[in-house]
Design an enzyme around this catalytic site. Sequence first.
Site: not given
Length: 162
Positions: A86, A89
């Site tokens: 991600c 993230c």
Amino acid sequence: MAQRLLLRRFLASVVSRKFSQGWGPPLTSQALQTPRGLTVTPNPARTIYTTRISLTTFNIQDGPDFQDRVVNSETPVVVDFHAQWCGPCKILGPRLEKMVAKQHGKVVMAKVDIDDNTDLAIEYEVSAVPTVLAMKNGDVVDKFVGIKDEDQLEAFLKKLIG
């Protein structure tokens, strides 16, 4: 080549520390010679630094670990549900860690990889990453999904701390 050089420097510093603490004879430069006859000498300009151990951030290993360290925590906990793949993230994680560290122990941060802990992600209804939960006394008191800037994170943490 660079890895070999770093390993030599590391081993030289470990060996010199052991001998300087009285674990053997004094260390001479001959003891640090490499197979090619080069002498390893410490260079202050090329010091290797390690990261500081964080007492405010920890990784969750499994369900019982989550129960023990998050749900049963007396300190408010920010739970970061993230994934290795991600992109957002990778931006939010360090930013959130920095903001939690600024709170000086008033709040701690748990990091949960959703690929390793799918059951926790399902239990806490994580449908997208990054998802951040604020937990106090085992209950979810606040939640957001996506990236936030530092001002928004600070307000999120202040609301959790009270």
